[in-house]
Design an enzyme around this catalytic site. Structure first.
Site, PDB file in Angstrom:
ATOM      1  N   GLY A  15      -1.663   0.437   2.200  1.00 31.67           N
ATOM      2  CA  GLY A  15      -1.350   0.458   0.705  1.00 31.67           C
ATOM      3  C   GLY A  15       0.361   0.369   0.767  1.00 31.67           C
ATOM      4  N   VAL A  83      -9.220  -3.242   3.195  1.00 28.32           N
ATOM      5  CA  VAL A  83     -10.040  -2.337   4.300  1.00 28.32           C
ATOM      6  C   VAL A  83     -11.347  -1.912   3.716  1.00 28.32           C
ATOM      7  CG1 VAL A  83     -10.041  -0.075   5.529  1.00 28.32           C
ATOM      8  CG2 VAL A  83      -7.863  -1.264   5.190  1.00 28.32           C
ATOM      9  N   GLU A 175       2.957   6.833 -23.930  1.00 33.22           N
ATOM     10  CA  GLU A 175       3.587   5.371 -23.663  1.00 33.22           C
ATOM     11  C   GLU A 175       3.003   4.280 -24.633  1.00 33.22           C
ATOM     12  OE1 GLU A 175       3.787   5.120 -19.539  1.00 33.22           O
ATOM     13  OE2 GLU A 175       5.465   6.016 -19.273  1.00 33.22           O
TER      14      GLU A 175
END
Lengths: 423, 423
Positions: A15, A83, A175
């Site tokens: 990641g 993965v 937002e």
């Protein structure tokens, strides 16, 4: 099987978000070899993802290739891949292309995805926002909705295309709702001939008692007032009962809408389930105080995939926490290599910000509470400052200045299939 | 059936490219009502499309919503839609959503698409470049090819992923080849650990005797020399015999390659075939000297879809010609409304430019022939000047300045599925 040169400890980091990237950088001068695995080729500045979804920024403005960020760090190899298996006993990670990586230390920092709390059937009708692809899909839907309203054959169809619902009153929902109201009222002004975009209904639907629940109550109330001034209808204490292709249901009331966005929940990355470790309800891995997995001193979890309690409260799933966890894992690996005791992770809370729309935001820093214009300026400069890359900062600053004066949003380009999402 | 208010002549314009948009703007002060129909919501600055394909610019940098460009022109209605039928006798145009538009004047300006000269099976293996979606698909392929090379299990596979072929030595092929060589040699430097991107082979394959055949021979030769200096292998007089998933064939020689781009040919938009009018081999409609279709004084074709001869030579399929044709159709419509004789179209050739790569270009203006650095500066400022929108000009200028100094290309973001295009 790809094996690192013998002797040098191999750190595999899964990641390239805030946790993974900060851990990688923190290990730059250590005698380790790092393989950073990500499904995507870029680090994403997730706090501005809603700006891509609402056509204010281009996708490359808030993302940078991981290889480019790390090109100067010679102990890192970046690997584009996914993965599919982790064997903690054999200390190997297997990728989709069949290759497997042997590690001495593993950091799992694969983040979170959006979750529908058991209502997976809602997913196609209420897309969520976690990746750039998600953002571009939402941008397409929002822009096409106004096009469909303009071409609608009946008043009912027109109203259904001009009805926008955002489910979830956290920072992302706030937002999206605030920006969408601004687009309808200002950005699209004068551009249509058969509809008035300002008649669009933007509704923010929150099941809990208030929006921005992670802020003090007074700031939640101010956020709500600012949203309403921007033209958003705010519903609190209102769980959504159903979402389908044609609209949504609140209690007994049915609302026709072709555009529902999902900002209501996150679940941890499914990679956490590959570990033999206890997890919380959202799938986050319950880690030790040093962020390692119980019984596996060489295996760490950080960022949104980690469940950490501090002073009886969970550490929040925000970018600063992920960066701090990533840097902490680097410190623990260093301690392990020197056979020193591992330090305990301690989250430093620098405060909490959320933007709402034009000149509207809330800021909570210790005893300081701001809202409105001062909070908005504060939010704006903090976010530009933390963007990666000088060019990105400059371009985002110009785009915002331009948007501020002109009310325009430059990325209003519909890509891909131009026909409507099937209603 | 959507009918305009009675009495005011209704002009339907199909296509918001240079021809259609320029015709629309030129009719701003005439007593007509205009419906501009496009399959996409944006006008595209096609001359810079290769920059999006090679990650130098973002998609929104070279495109602007048609509605936004035309928001102040009150006699225009923009319609997102696709034409599926034209009934020239009844004067109606039918859209995919079933709606049909009755017109008094019709301008077909739907442009061109890429063509495989009867080898449609090559299309999936050798994508062409006409739309923003094409450009993003090519960007994905180029960036993923280097990722696959880095992860390749054998030397053969690695070589096949590092082999890039561009078929067609016109301006687009030259731009793609030159830029790709620069990416391999400079942009990606130091970013990979197992491959050296500079070892990528970039080959430009042209069937005819020279590249940039529309330029004088001396400039073709200089273009070739500049390409070779950038590291491109230029093959002329070399038709491609076959392209498949695993590579391509030149004469008897088979080359393994996973990345072949198609810049070899264009065909007119299929909408030309809906007219009962003579067409040339490429499907372009043979128009009258005033750009109307024979026998249909109210029906015009302009831009890449029109075949116009002037002084024994075809008018080239370039942006300035399309703009001039669009403006001319507006003049003819005005003359028709006043019952005046229609003027004859006359193409004014302002010259011919092509860029090759960093500090390399060719310019042909009358007797002036430039190449190298001066040509490149000339090309650069002309292209920035003609971009639509102040913001776009500023951002593109900054991006180019940044790219010039850093050798970086900011849009190196892989979107969509991250697995390789199937080899």
């Amino acid at each position: 099987m790809t094996t690192p040169p013998s002797g040098i400890p191999h750190v595999v980091i899964v990641g390239g978000g805030f946790a993974g990237l900060w851990a990688t950088r923190a290990l730059a001068r250590d005698g380790v070899r790092i393989t950073l695995v990500d499904r995507r080729n870029h680090h994403l500045f997730q706090p501005l993802l809603y700006q891509v979804a609402t056509a204010g920024l281009s996708a490359p403005d808030i993302a940078a290739p991981l290889r480019h960020i790390l090109r100067g760090q010679r102990n890192v190899e970046v690997r584009l891949g996914e993965v599919i298996d982790i064997d903690a006993a054999a200390r190997t990670v297997t990728l989709t292309d069949g290759d497997s990586l042997r590690y001495d230390f593993l950091l799992l920092a694969s983040g979170a995805t959006h979750a529908y709390f058991g209502h997976d059937a809602w997913a196609p009708h209420a897309p969520g926002l976690k990746t750039l692809d998600d953002a571009l899909a939402i941008r397409r839907r929002l822009l096409l909705a106004f096009e469909r309203a303009e071409a609608a054959a009946s008043a009912e169809e027109r109203a259904a295309w001009l009805d926008f619902a955002i489910v979830g009153g956290g920072p992302t929902g706030v937002e999206l709702a605030g920006t969408l109201a601004e687009i309808a009222r200002h950005t699209l002004r004068n551009e249509f001939r058969r509809i008035d975009p300002a008649e669009a209904k933007v509704r923010l639907i929150e099941a809990g008692p208030r929006v921005l629940a992670s802020f003090p109550e007074s700031l939640s109330a101010r956020a709500r007032a600012q949203l309403e001034r921007l033209g958003v209808e705010v519903l609190t204490g209102t769980p959504v009962a159903d979402i389908d292709a044609d609209g949504y249901t609140l209690g007994d009331a049915r609302v026709r809408s072709h555009t529902v966005l999902w900002a209501a929940g996150v679940a941890a990355s499914p990679l956490g389930a590959l570990l033999d470790a206890p997890r919380d309800r959202a799938g986050r891995v319950l880690v030790q105080p040093d962020l390692s997995v119980p019984g596996r001193a060489e295996l760490f979890v950080a960022g949104d995939l980690a469940s950490v309690q501090q002073d009886g409260k969970p550490v929040p799933g925000v970018a600063p926490a992920a960066k701090q966890m990533g840097a902490h894992v680097a410190r623990v690996i260093r301690a392990r290599l020197r056979n020193e005791p591992a330090p305990t992770f301690r989250y430093r809370d620098f405060g909490n910000l959320a933007t709402i729309g034009r000149m509207a935001a809330v800021v909570h820093l210790g005893r300081l509470k701001l809202s409105g214009l001062p909070a908005w300026w504060f939010w704006l400069f903090i976010h530009i400052f933390f963007l990666i890359g000088f060019r990105n900062r400059l371009i985002v600053l110009i785009d915002w200045a331009w948007a501020y004066w002109s009310y325009q949003r430059h990325a209003r380009i519909i890509l891909g299939e131009q026909r409507p999402p099937l209603p």
